[in-house]
Scaffold this motif. Structure first.
Motif, PDB file in Angstrom:
ATOM      1  N   GLN A  48      -2.202   1.242   9.774  1.00  0.00           N
ATOM      2  CA  GLN A  48      -1.298   1.078   8.529  1.00  0.00           C
ATOM      3  C   GLN A  48      -2.191   1.829   7.317  1.00  0.00           C
ATOM      4  O   GLN A  48      -1.755   2.875   7.088  1.00  0.00           O
ATOM      5  CB  GLN A  48      -1.209  -0.378   7.916  1.00  0.00           C
ATOM      6  N   VAL A  49      -3.018   1.293   6.886  1.00  0.00           N
ATOM      7  CA  VAL A  49      -3.702   1.956   5.621  1.00  0.00           C
ATOM      8  C   VAL A  49      -4.673   3.154   6.055  1.00  0.00           C
ATOM      9  O   VAL A  49      -4.847   4.104   5.280  1.00  0.00           O
ATOM     10  CB  VAL A  49      -4.868   0.801   4.848  1.00  0.00           C
ATOM     11  N   GLY A  50      -5.076   3.288   7.162  1.00  0.00           N
ATOM     12  CA  GLY A  50      -5.508   4.468   7.832  1.00  0.00           C
ATOM     13  C   GLY A  50      -7.238   4.409   7.588  1.00  0.00           C
ATOM     14  O   GLY A  50      -7.752   3.969   6.649  1.00  0.00           O
ATOM     15  N   LEU A  51      -7.649   4.857   8.598  1.00  0.00           N
ATOM     16  CA  LEU A  51      -9.258   4.881   8.961  1.00  0.00           C
ATOM     17  C   LEU A  51      -9.773   5.985   7.880  1.00  0.00           C
ATOM     18  O   LEU A  51     -11.264   5.923   7.537  1.00  0.00           O
ATOM     19  CB  LEU A  51      -9.591   5.109  10.320  1.00  0.00           C
ATOM     20  N   SER A  52      -9.291   6.914   7.713  1.00  0.00           N
ATOM     21  CA  SER A  52      -9.844   8.111   6.877  1.00  0.00           C
ATOM     22  C   SER A  52      -9.913   7.783   5.347  1.00  0.00           C
ATOM     23  O   SER A  52     -10.545   8.667   4.834  1.00  0.00           O
ATOM     24  CB  SER A  52      -8.628   9.328   7.129  1.00  0.00           C
ATOM     25  N   GLU A  64     -11.951   3.731   0.577  1.00  0.00           N
ATOM     26  CA  GLU A  64     -11.439   2.413   0.187  1.00  0.00           C
ATOM     27  C   GLU A  64     -10.090   2.403   0.054  1.00  0.00           C
ATOM     28  O   GLU A  64      -9.704   2.390  -0.861  1.00  0.00           O
ATOM     29  CB  GLU A  64     -12.466   2.086  -1.034  1.00  0.00           C
ATOM     30  N   PRO A  65      -9.368   1.725   1.146  1.00  0.00           N
ATOM     31  CA  PRO A  65      -8.005   1.644   0.908  1.00  0.00           C
ATOM     32  C   PRO A  65      -7.775   0.851  -0.331  1.00  0.00           C
ATOM     33  O   PRO A  65      -8.223  -0.256  -0.646  1.00  0.00           O
ATOM     34  CB  PRO A  65      -7.435   1.130   2.150  1.00  0.00           C
ATOM     35  N   ASN A  66      -6.443   1.345  -1.299  1.00  0.00           N
ATOM     36  CA  ASN A  66      -6.012   0.560  -2.288  1.00  0.00           C
ATOM     37  C   ASN A  66      -4.804  -0.400  -1.995  1.00  0.00           C
ATOM     38  O   ASN A  66      -3.993   0.373  -1.597  1.00  0.00           O
ATOM     39  CB  ASN A  66      -5.801   1.393  -3.388  1.00  0.00           C
ATOM     40  N   LEU A  67      -4.874  -1.410  -1.952  1.00  0.00           N
ATOM     41  CA  LEU A  67      -3.758  -2.303  -2.026  1.00  0.00           C
ATOM     42  C   LEU A  67      -3.102  -3.167  -3.217  1.00  0.00           C
ATOM     43  O   LEU A  67      -4.270  -3.567  -4.176  1.00  0.00           O
ATOM     44  CB  LEU A  67      -3.570  -3.470  -0.754  1.00  0.00           C
ATOM     45  N   ARG A  68      -1.990  -3.426  -3.462  1.00  0.00           N
ATOM     46  CA  ARG A  68      -1.640  -4.383  -4.413  1.00  0.00           C
ATOM     47  C   ARG A  68      -1.020  -5.628  -4.199  1.00  0.00           C
ATOM     48  O   ARG A  68      -0.256  -5.738  -3.047  1.00  0.00           O
ATOM     49  CB  ARG A  68      -0.396  -3.599  -5.231  1.00  0.00           C
ATOM     50  N   PHE A  69      -1.581  -6.659  -4.679  1.00  0.00           N
ATOM     51  CA  PHE A  69      -1.227  -8.041  -4.305  1.00  0.00           C
ATOM     52  C   PHE A  69      -0.006  -8.298  -5.313  1.00  0.00           C
ATOM     53  O   PHE A  69      -0.292  -8.302  -6.640  1.00  0.00           O
ATOM     54  CB  PHE A  69      -2.351  -9.187  -4.522  1.00  0.00           C
ATOM     55  N   CYS A  70       1.036  -8.608  -4.912  1.00  0.00           N
ATOM     56  CA  CYS A  70       2.154  -8.658  -5.749  1.00  0.00           C
ATOM     57  C   CYS A  70       3.562  -9.628  -5.038  1.00  0.00           C
ATOM     58  O   CYS A  70       3.176  -9.970  -3.999  1.00  0.00           O
ATOM     59  CB  CYS A  70       2.981  -7.227  -6.254  1.00  0.00           C
ATOM     60  N   VAL A  71       4.286 -10.100  -5.907  1.00  0.00           N
ATOM     61  CA  VAL A  71       5.453 -10.587  -5.442  1.00  0.00           C
ATOM     62  C   VAL A  71       6.413  -9.890  -4.500  1.00  0.00           C
ATOM     63  O   VAL A  71       6.610  -8.568  -4.722  1.00  0.00           O
ATOM     64  CB  VAL A  71       6.359 -11.433  -6.650  1.00  0.00           C
ATOM     65  N   LYS A  72       6.518 -10.618  -3.265  1.00  0.00           N
ATOM     66  CA  LYS A  72       7.369  -9.815  -2.431  1.00  0.00           C
ATOM     67  C   LYS A  72       8.894 -10.130  -2.273  1.00  0.00           C
ATOM     68  O   LYS A  72       9.764  -9.383  -2.238  1.00  0.00           O
ATOM     69  CB  LYS A  72       6.900  -9.987  -0.925  1.00  0.00           C
ATOM     70  N   PHE A  73       8.970 -11.402  -2.324  1.00  0.00           N
ATOM     71  CA  PHE A  73      10.306 -12.034  -2.347  1.00  0.00           C
ATOM     72  C   PHE A  73      10.613 -13.054  -3.679  1.00  0.00           C
ATOM     73  O   PHE A  73       9.997 -13.724  -4.040  1.00  0.00           O
ATOM     74  CB  PHE A  73      10.521 -13.277  -1.393  1.00  0.00           C
ATOM     75  N   TYR A 101       0.801  -1.135  -0.058  1.00  0.00           N
ATOM     76  CA  TYR A 101      -0.033   0.001   0.112  1.00  0.00           C
ATOM     77  C   TYR A 101       0.858   1.164   0.010  1.00  0.00           C
ATOM     78  O   TYR A 101       2.106   1.081   0.549  1.00  0.00           O
ATOM     79  CB  TYR A 101      -0.956  -0.026   1.112  1.00  0.00           C
ATOM     80  N   GLN A 102       0.112   2.346  -0.453  1.00  0.00           N
ATOM     81  CA  GLN A 102       1.215   3.628  -0.662  1.00  0.00           C
ATOM     82  C   GLN A 102       0.875   4.468   0.674  1.00  0.00           C
ATOM     83  O   GLN A 102      -0.334   4.577   1.033  1.00  0.00           O
ATOM     84  CB  GLN A 102       0.658   4.149  -1.945  1.00  0.00           C
ATOM     85  N   ASP A 103       1.745   5.307   1.187  1.00  0.00           N
ATOM     86  CA  ASP A 103       1.640   6.094   2.141  1.00  0.00           C
ATOM     87  C   ASP A 103       0.990   7.145   1.778  1.00  0.00           C
ATOM     88  O   ASP A 103       0.960   8.012   0.467  1.00  0.00           O
ATOM     89  CB  ASP A 103       3.248   6.516   2.466  1.00  0.00           C
ATOM     90  N   ALA A 104      -0.140   7.577   2.523  1.00  0.00           N
ATOM     91  CA  ALA A 104      -1.196   8.668   2.085  1.00  0.00           C
ATOM     92  C   ALA A 104      -0.811  10.083   2.576  1.00  0.00           C
ATOM     93  O   ALA A 104      -1.482  10.996   2.384  1.00  0.00           O
ATOM     94  CB  ALA A 104      -2.360   8.327   2.813  1.00  0.00           C
ATOM     95  N   SER A 105       0.328  10.060   3.210  1.00  0.00           N
ATOM     96  CA  SER A 105       0.753  11.495   3.772  1.00  0.00           C
ATOM     97  C   SER A 105       1.214  12.367   2.690  1.00  0.00           C
ATOM     98  O   SER A 105       1.801  13.625   2.980  1.00  0.00           O
ATOM     99  CB  SER A 105       1.851  11.332   4.849  1.00  0.00           C
ATOM    100  N   GLY A 106       1.634  11.919   1.428  1.00  0.00           N
ATOM    101  CA  GLY A 106       2.141  12.981   0.505  1.00  0.00           C
ATOM    102  C   GLY A 106       3.573  12.264   0.185  1.00  0.00           C
ATOM    103  O   GLY A 106       3.846  12.813  -0.759  1.00  0.00           O
ATOM    104  N   THR A 107       4.298  11.463   0.702  1.00  0.00           N
ATOM    105  CA  THR A 107       5.499  11.185   0.445  1.00  0.00           C
ATOM    106  C   THR A 107       5.425  10.153  -0.643  1.00  0.00           C
ATOM    107  O   THR A 107       6.409   9.488  -1.374  1.00  0.00           O
ATOM    108  CB  THR A 107       6.238  10.437   1.633  1.00  0.00           C
ATOM    109  N   LYS A 108       4.294   9.157  -0.800  1.00  0.00           N
ATOM    110  CA  LYS A 108       4.254   8.247  -1.674  1.00  0.00           C
ATOM    111  C   LYS A 108       5.249   7.280  -1.568  1.00  0.00           C
ATOM    112  O   LYS A 108       5.529   6.574  -2.498  1.00  0.00           O
ATOM    113  CB  LYS A 108       4.501   8.759  -3.159  1.00  0.00           C
ATOM    114  N   ILE A 109       5.321   6.936  -0.234  1.00  0.00           N
ATOM    115  CA  ILE A 109       6.245   5.502  -0.027  1.00  0.00           C
ATOM    116  C   ILE A 109       5.268   4.360  -0.238  1.00  0.00           C
ATOM    117  O   ILE A 109       4.074   4.342   0.140  1.00  0.00           O
ATOM    118  CB  ILE A 109       6.907   5.407   1.222  1.00  0.00           C
ATOM    119  N   TRP A 110       5.738   3.256  -0.803  1.00  0.00           N
ATOM    120  CA  TRP A 110       5.242   1.844  -0.933  1.00  0.00           C
ATOM    121  C   TRP A 110       5.756   1.154   0.438  1.00  0.00           C
ATOM    122  O   TRP A 110       6.984   0.860   0.515  1.00  0.00           O
ATOM    123  CB  TRP A 110       5.342   1.229  -2.052  1.00  0.00           C
TER     124      TRP A 110
END
Length: 410
Positions: free
Chosen positions: A144-148, A151-160, A123-132
Motif C-alpha cells: 500500500q504505502v510502498g517500501l520506497s 517515512e510514509p506519511n498517513l493521516r488519522f481522520c474521520v472515515k465515516f 495515505y496519498q498515492d505516490a505515483s503522481g496522481t495524488k489520489i487519497w
C-alpha cells in the motif's frame, strides 16, 4: 444486503450484509476496552498523551515521537509518520509485511479510542496522481504505502461521518469529530453561508477558550489569530464574537455537540468530491455518504441514489456503474444502469471501494467475515469487502465495553 465486487452486486432489501463471493478478513480494528486518562497541552491544536504508548513506539518527546531502533529480526521495518487530528505527529515502526490493521490498532491503542471504526488512516498515492486512499486493514503495508518511501506519511481522520452525533457514546470521540469538522471548515470542504460558518466557529471558540469575558476580549481582535474558514475577515470575526457571547455557560462537551449538530445539517458535511463525467461527457463530482451516492455539478447537488434504490454497484476499468431497482428510476429519464466515467481505473476503483465500505458501515447490521482470497493470475473481480464493525455493532460494542474515562484536558 449483499455488497458486491467488480461485476457483483448487493441486495439492499436485506438488513444483514452477506458479501457474495467475498473474502472478508477476520476481525475489524479492535480497540481496547480498558481506558485511562489522556492529558493534553493547553495550546490549541496540540495533543499530548500522558497515557502509556503501545509496544514499539517511543513516547518521548512532545508532538512528535521517534521510533525505536530497527530490530535485527522480524523483517524489514517501516518508520511511519502519522499526522493526528490535533496537528501533532506520531511515529510508529511496523514490519513492512504487517497488515494495515496492525498499524491502525497501534494508533487506536495510543489514543485509548473505543469507537475506533468511525476513523481510518489515509495515505496519498505516490505515483503522481495524488489520489487519497484509505489504508486497507487486510492488506500488507508494503503493498500500500510502498517500501520506497523513507517515512510514509498517513493521516488519522474521520472515515465515516455519522448523521447523528448523539450516537457517539464518548465525549472523546465527539472531540475528535470536532477536530475533523474544524479542519473541514478551515479548508473549505464544508461550504455554507457566512452565518452558519460564524456559528460553527463560535462553538469552536467556546470549546477552546470558554465563556466570553468582556474584560479579556474588548473587541473581535482576539479571534484574529484563528483561521476558521476561507474568506474570514474582520466582519466575520465580529459575527463570531456576537455568537460567542450567546454561549455563556456552555461546557466544552456541550459546545462540541452543538458544533456537530450544526455541521451535520450542512449539505457538504462529510462530503469528499471525486471528479467524474456522465455518459455525455459532462463533468460531475461524485460523493458517498451515509444515505447513498450523491451526484454534484460543481458543488450543487443534482441527484442522490439512496442505498434503498441501488441494487448493485460495480466498476469496469474507468467505468463506475450503479444498477437500480425498477422503482428507483423513471422510464425514459434514467436507465436501470447509470454509468459514470473516471479519468483512470485507480480513481474508479478507489471510489467503488469507498462506496462498498460506506454501504457496509451504515446500511448493514453485520457483515460476514471470511479470509480474503489470495491474488490469482486470473481474477473474477476484486475481493475487497468492508471488514470493520458496522455502526450498529459499534453502538452495541461500546455499551458492552464502556469504562468511564476520566475527564481529559484540552
Amino acid at each position: 444486503m449483499v455488497c458486491a465486487g467488480q461485476g457483483l452486486g448487493f441486495d439492499s432489501g436485506r438488513q444483514h450484509c452477506n458479501m457474495m463471493d467475498s473474502d472478508l478478513p477476520p476481525g475489524s480494528c479492535n480497540s481496547t476496552g480498558h481506558l485511562s486518562t489522556i492529558g493534553y497541552h493547553t495550546l490549541p491544536g496540540r495533543m499530548h498523551h500522558s497515557a502509556s504508548t503501545p509496544a514499539g513506539v517511543d513516547g518521548a518527546g512532545g508532538g512528535s515521537r521517534t521510533p525505536p531502533a530497527t530490530p535485527k529480526k522480524g523483517g524489514k521495518m517501516l518508520a511511519v509518520r502519522i499526522h493526528m487530528l490535533d496537528e501533532s505527529i506520531s511515529m510508529f515502526q511496523i514490519q513492512s509485511k504487517a497488515l494495515g490493521r496492525v498499524l491502525f490498532d497501534q494508533v487506536c491503542r495510543q489514543l485509548h479510542l473505543l469507537e475506533a471504526d468511525y476513523f481510518g488512516l489515509e495515505y496519498q498515492d505516490a505515483s503522481g496522481t495524488k489520489i487519497w486512499y484509505w489504508l486497507d486493514s487486510e492488506k500488507p503495508m508494503c503493498r500500500q504505502v510502498g517500501l520506497s518511501m523513507l517515512e510514509p506519511n498517513l493521516r488519522f481522520c474521520v472515515k465515516f461521518y455519522t448523521s447523528d452525533p448523539a450516537r457517539l457514546e464518548e465525549e472523546f470521540t465527539r472531540y475528535l469529530f470536532c477536530l475533523q469538522v474544524k479542519k473541514d471548515l478551515a479548508t473549505g470542504c464544508i461550504q455554507c453561508n457566512e452565518n452558519t460558518a460564524a456559528l460553527m466557529a463560535s462553538y469552536i471558540v467556546q470549546a477552546e477558550c470558554g465563556d466570553f469575558v468582556p474584560e479579556d476580549y474588548p473587541d473581535h481582535t482576539y479571534l484574529s489569530g484563528y483561521k476558521f474558514f476561507p474568506g474570514q475577515d474582520s466582519e466575520s470575526e465580529r459575527r463570531i464574537m456576537e455568537n460567542h457571547k450567546k454561549h455563556l455557560g456552555q461546557s466544552p462537551a456541550e459546545a462540541d455537540l452543538n458544533l456537530l449538530e450544526t455541521a451535520r445539517r450542512c449539505e457538504l458535511y462529510g462530503i469528499k468530491m471525486h471528479p467524474a463525467k456522465d455518459h455525455e461527457g459532462v463533468p460531475l463530482n461524485l460523493a458517498v455518504a451515509h444515505l447513498g451516492i450523491i451526484v454534484f455539478q460543481n458543488y450543487t447537488k443534482i441527484n442522490t441514489f439512496s442505498w434503498a434504490k441501488i441494487r448493485k454497484i460495480s466498476f469496469k476499468r474507468k467505468k463506475f456503474l450503479i444498477k437500480l431497482h425498477p422503482e428507483g428510476y423513471v422510464s425514459g429519464y434514467y436507465r436501470d444502469v447509470v454509468e459514470f466515467f473516471f479519468d483512470g481505473r485507480n480513481e474508479c476503483k478507489n471510489f467503488w471501494k469507498k462506496c462498498v465500505e460506506n454501504h457496509g458501515f451504515f446500511r448493514c447490521s453485520s457483515v460476514q467475515r471470511q479470509p480474503r482470497a489470495k491474488t490469482r493470475v486470473i481474477s473474477r473481480g476484486s475481493s475487497f469487502r468492508y471488514s470493520g464493525k458496522t455502526q450498529k455493532q459499534i453502538v452495541e460494542y461500546v455499551r458492552d465495553n464502556y469504562v468511564k474515562r476520566q475527564t481529559f484536558q484540552r
